[in-house]
Design a protein around this motif. Structure first.
Motif, short mmCIF file in Angstrom:
data_model
loop_
_atom_site.label_atom_id
_atom_site.label_comp_id
_atom_site.label_asym_id
_atom_site.label_seq_id
_atom_site.Cartn_x
_atom_site.Cartn_y
_atom_site.Cartn_z
N VAL A 76 3.76 -0.79 -1.05
CA VAL A 76 2.31 -0.64 -0.94
C VAL A 76 1.75 -0.27 -2.31
N ARG A 77 0.73 -1.01 -2.75
CA ARG A 77 0.15 -0.72 -4.07
C ARG A 77 -0.67 0.57 -4.02
N ALA A 78 -0.34 1.51 -4.87
CA ALA A 78 -1.05 2.80 -4.91
C ALA A 78 -2.24 2.69 -5.86
N VAL A 79 -3.40 3.05 -5.36
CA VAL A 79 -4.62 3.02 -6.17
C VAL A 79 -5.21 4.42 -6.18
N PRO A 80 -5.21 5.11 -7.34
CA PRO A 80 -5.79 6.46 -7.40
C PRO A 80 -7.32 6.39 -7.29
N ILE A 81 -7.89 7.17 -6.39
CA ILE A 81 -9.34 7.24 -6.21
C ILE A 81 -9.78 8.66 -6.54
N PRO A 82 -10.63 8.85 -7.55
CA PRO A 82 -11.10 10.21 -7.89
C PRO A 82 -11.87 10.82 -6.72
N LYS A 83 -11.64 12.09 -6.49
CA LYS A 83 -12.42 12.84 -5.50
C LYS A 83 -12.65 14.23 -6.04
N LYS A 84 -13.53 14.95 -5.39
CA LYS A 84 -13.85 16.30 -5.84
C LYS A 84 -12.60 17.17 -5.81
N GLY A 85 -12.23 17.69 -6.95
CA GLY A 85 -11.08 18.58 -7.03
C GLY A 85 -9.74 17.88 -7.16
N GLY A 86 -9.73 16.57 -7.43
CA GLY A 86 -8.44 15.89 -7.59
C GLY A 86 -8.52 14.39 -7.42
N VAL A 87 -7.42 13.82 -6.94
CA VAL A 87 -7.32 12.37 -6.79
C VAL A 87 -6.74 12.06 -5.42
N ARG A 88 -7.30 11.08 -4.75
CA ARG A 88 -6.76 10.59 -3.48
C ARG A 88 -6.03 9.28 -3.76
N VAL A 125 8.28 4.03 5.81
CA VAL A 125 9.16 4.29 4.66
C VAL A 125 8.97 3.28 3.53
N ALA A 126 8.07 2.31 3.70
CA ALA A 126 7.82 1.35 2.61
C ALA A 126 7.35 2.12 1.38
N PRO A 127 7.95 1.90 0.22
CA PRO A 127 7.62 2.70 -0.97
C PRO A 127 6.23 2.38 -1.51
N LEU A 128 5.71 3.33 -2.27
CA LEU A 128 4.46 3.12 -2.99
C LEU A 128 4.78 2.59 -4.38
N GLN A 129 4.06 1.57 -4.80
CA GLN A 129 4.19 1.10 -6.17
C GLN A 129 3.06 1.73 -6.99
N LEU A 130 3.43 2.60 -7.92
CA LEU A 130 2.45 3.32 -8.72
C LEU A 130 1.84 2.41 -9.79
N PRO A 131 0.71 2.81 -10.38
CA PRO A 131 0.06 1.96 -11.38
C PRO A 131 0.96 1.56 -12.55
N ASP A 132 1.99 2.37 -12.87
CA ASP A 132 2.90 2.01 -13.97
C ASP A 132 4.01 1.07 -13.52
N GLY A 142 -5.58 3.50 3.81
CA GLY A 142 -5.88 2.17 3.29
C GLY A 142 -5.17 1.07 4.04
N SER A 143 -4.09 1.40 4.74
CA SER A 143 -3.38 0.37 5.49
C SER A 143 -4.02 0.17 6.84
N ALA A 144 -3.79 -1.00 7.44
CA ALA A 144 -4.43 -1.33 8.72
C ALA A 144 -3.89 -0.49 9.87
N VAL A 145 -2.64 -0.05 9.77
CA VAL A 145 -2.03 0.67 10.88
C VAL A 145 -2.14 2.19 10.73
N SER A 146 -2.46 2.69 9.54
CA SER A 146 -2.51 4.14 9.31
C SER A 146 -3.51 4.87 10.21
N PRO A 147 -4.75 4.39 10.35
CA PRO A 147 -5.67 5.10 11.25
C PRO A 147 -5.16 5.18 12.68
N CYS A 148 -4.51 4.12 13.12
CA CYS A 148 -3.94 4.08 14.46
C CYS A 148 -2.85 5.15 14.60
N LEU A 149 -1.95 5.21 13.63
CA LEU A 149 -0.85 6.17 13.68
C LEU A 149 -1.36 7.60 13.53
#
Length: 424
Positions: free
Chosen positions: A69-81, A178-185, A198-205
Motif C-alpha cells: 500500500v502506498r503511504a502518503v503523509p498528510i499534515p495534520k495539527k500536531g503531526g502527520v497522518r 499484513v500488506a506492507p506500506l511502501q514509504l515515499p523513499d 484510505g483503503s476501501a475495506v478499512s472503514p468496514c473493518l
C-alpha cells in the motif's frame, strides 16, 4: 463494457463476476489516486474486460495477493497522518469484500454508529449530539490514540469471523492487514497492527472492530448512557460529573483490554454550560466531526428573549484550514481565467463546505466566505487596470453581484468581503 452475466465458471470460492463489476463501478465513482504500481483508473480501463476478469479469477481461486500500500503523509495539527493508497486492482478487490460484509454489519450495528453507513452520516451524528448536549450536562469527548495504526489484527479477524462463514473473506482480510506500506523513499514497512486509512475495506473493518470493542460493550456495561460514534470519533453523554468520571475510567480500561489507548490529553470531560447551566469547569467546549460545541447566542422565537444555547458550529481549526486553502488557490495569479472559469473551479469546493458546515450556526462561516470574495476582488484589480481604485472596484463588484447573483455558490449567503478587504 456491459454488466457481466451470472454464469460464472465453478471456482473454489463463490464470487460472481457481477460482484467484481459492481465493485469496479463503485471504485470508479470514488475515483482516487494510483497505488504503488502507478496505474491510474484511466490506465486500468484501457483493458477493462481483461483486468476485471483477472481480479475475479484470482479472488475466486484463492490466488489473489495484495501488493504493498502506498503511504502518503498528510499534515495534520500536531503531526502527520499516514494515508494508505491501494492500487486500483486492490481497491476493487477490497470493495468486493466490503460489499459482502455490509448487509450483515447493518443487522448488528448500534443505532448510534454513524460512520460509513447507508442512510446516515456525520451530520446525523452532530444533530443527535446537539440534542443530547441540551438534555445532559456533561460530555466525555473521546479520542482513541492512533486508532488506525494500533488496532490489533487478531481482534479484527475475530470480529470478521463472527459475521461470515465465507472462508475467502477471512483469507483476504488477513492478507490486507499484513500488506506492507511502501514509504515515499520506496522502502517497505511491515505491519503487525492497524489498518491504514484510505483503503476501501478499512472503514468496514474499523467499524466492525469498534462495534464489539465499544458499542456492544457500552450497551452491556452502561446501558443508560447515550453516545454517538463516527468510526473512532465518539462523544458520550452523562448526567453528572461523578458519572462522567466513572464512565471515562471504565472506557479507558476497556480500551486497554482491546489493545487501544485513550489519548491522555485529547480525551476530556466537558461541562455543557449555557443559560440554564451556570456552573464552572475547566472544559466548556469540545469538537466533534469538524464542529465546535459551546455556548452560543440564540433567540427564543416565541418571546424574542436572548439566551445562550450549547450548540455546534464550524470549528476554528476547520475555519483556519479552509482559509489557508483559499490562500493557496492564489486566485490573483489566474489572469488568463475569466469569472466563469473561476466559478467553475471553486464552486464545487465552496458548495461542499456550505453543505457540510451550513447546518448549524452557519454565520460562523461568513468570515471564510468573505475571504473568498476578497481574493476575487484582488483578482479583478490585478486583471483589469481600470479597477485598481477602490471606488471603481467596489462599483464594479456591486454591479456584478446584482447582474449575476448566482455566479458563485457562496453569494447566496455572503456577497461582501467584510473586514477582509479593509486597507487593500
Amino acid at each position: 463494457m456491459d454488466e457481466p452475466k451470472q454464469g460464472d465458471t465453478s471456482k473454489p470460492f463463490d464470487i460472481s463476476k457481477r460482484e467484481v463489476w459492481r465493485a469496479y463501478q463503485k471504485v470508479r465513482e470514488n475515483k482516487g489516486a494510483p497505488g504503488v504500481d502507478r496505474v491510474s483508473l484511466e490506465d486500468f480501463e484501457k483493458d477493462l474486460k481483461n483486468n476485471l476478469y483477472k481480479i475475479w479469477n484470482r479472488m475466486s481461486s484463492g490466488s489473489y495477493f495484495p501488493p504493498p500500500v502506498r503511504a502518503v503523509p498528510i499534515p495534520k495539527k500536531g503531526g502527520v497522518r499516514i494515508l494508505g493508497v491501494p492500487t486500483v486492482v486492490d481497491r476493487i478487490a477490497q470493495t468486493v469484500v466490503a460489499e459482502r460484509l455490509g448487509p450483515r454489519m447493518e443487522e448488528i450495528f448500534h443505532d448510534d454508529s454513524y460512520g460509513y453507513r447507508p442512510g446516515r452520516g456525520a451530520i446525523d451524528a452532530v444533530r443527535v449530539c446537539r440534542q443530547r448536549s441540551w438534555s445532559h450536562d456533561w460530555v466525555i469527548d473521546l479520542d482513541v490514540a492512533k486508532f488506525f495504526d494500533t488496532c490489533p489484527h487478531d481482534l479484527i479477524l475475530q470480529a470478521v469471523a463472527a459475521n461470515t462463514d465465507q472462508k475467502w473473506i477471512l483469507l483476504y482480510v488477513k492478507r490486507w492487514l499484513v500488506a506492507p506500506l511502501q514509504l515515499p523513499d520506496g522502502s517497505l514497512q511491515a505491519r503487525e497492527l492497524g489498518t491504514p486509512q484510505g483503503s476501501a475495506v478499512s472503514p468496514c473493518l474499523a467499524n466492525l472492530f469498534l462495534h464489539y470493542a465499544f458499542d456492544a460493550w457500552m450497551v452491556r456495561t452502561w446501558p443508560s448512557v447515550r453516545f454517538e460514534r463516527y468510526v473512532d470519533d465518539a462523544v458520550v453523554h452523562c448526567a453528572s460529573l461523578w458519572q462522567a468520571c466513572l464512565v471515562r475510567a471504565s472506557i479507558a480500561e476497556r480500551m486497554s483490554e482491546v489493545g487501544l489507548q485513550l489519548h491522555p490529553i485529547k480525551t476530556k470531560i466537558v461541562y455543557c454550560r449555557d443559560s440554564n447551566r451556570r456552573g464552572e469547569h475547566e472544559n466548556i467546549t469540545y469538537d466533534f466531526l469538524g464542529y465546535t460545541f459551546r455556548a452560543r447566542a440564540a433567540v427564543n422565537k416565541r418571546t424574542g428573549r436572548e439566551f445562550s444555547s450549547f450548540a455546534p458550529a464550524m470549528s476554528r481549526d476547520k475555519l483556519t484550514d479552509k482559509s489557508h486553502e483559499v490562500r493557496r488557490w492564489r486566485l490573483h495569479l489566474h489572469n488568463n481565467d475569466d469569472l466563469a472559469d473561476l466559478a467553475e473551479w471553486i464552486n464545487p469546493i465552496v458548495r461542499g463546505w456550505m453543505t457540510y458546515w451550513g447546518h448549524f450556526h452557519r454565520s460562523v462561516m461568513y468570515c471564510l466566505l468573505q475571504r473568498v470574495n476578497a481574493y476575487l476582488m484582488r483578482w479583478a484589480r490585478k486583471k483589469y487596470r481600470r479597477l485598481r481604485g477602490r471606488k471603481r472596484l467596489q462599483a464594479w463588484w456591486s454591479s456584478l453581484v446584482a447582474r449575476a447573483p448566482r455566479l458563485f455558490a457562496h453569494w447566496s449567503w455572503v456577497t461582501d468581503c467584510g473586514v477582509a478587504f479593509a486597507g487593500r
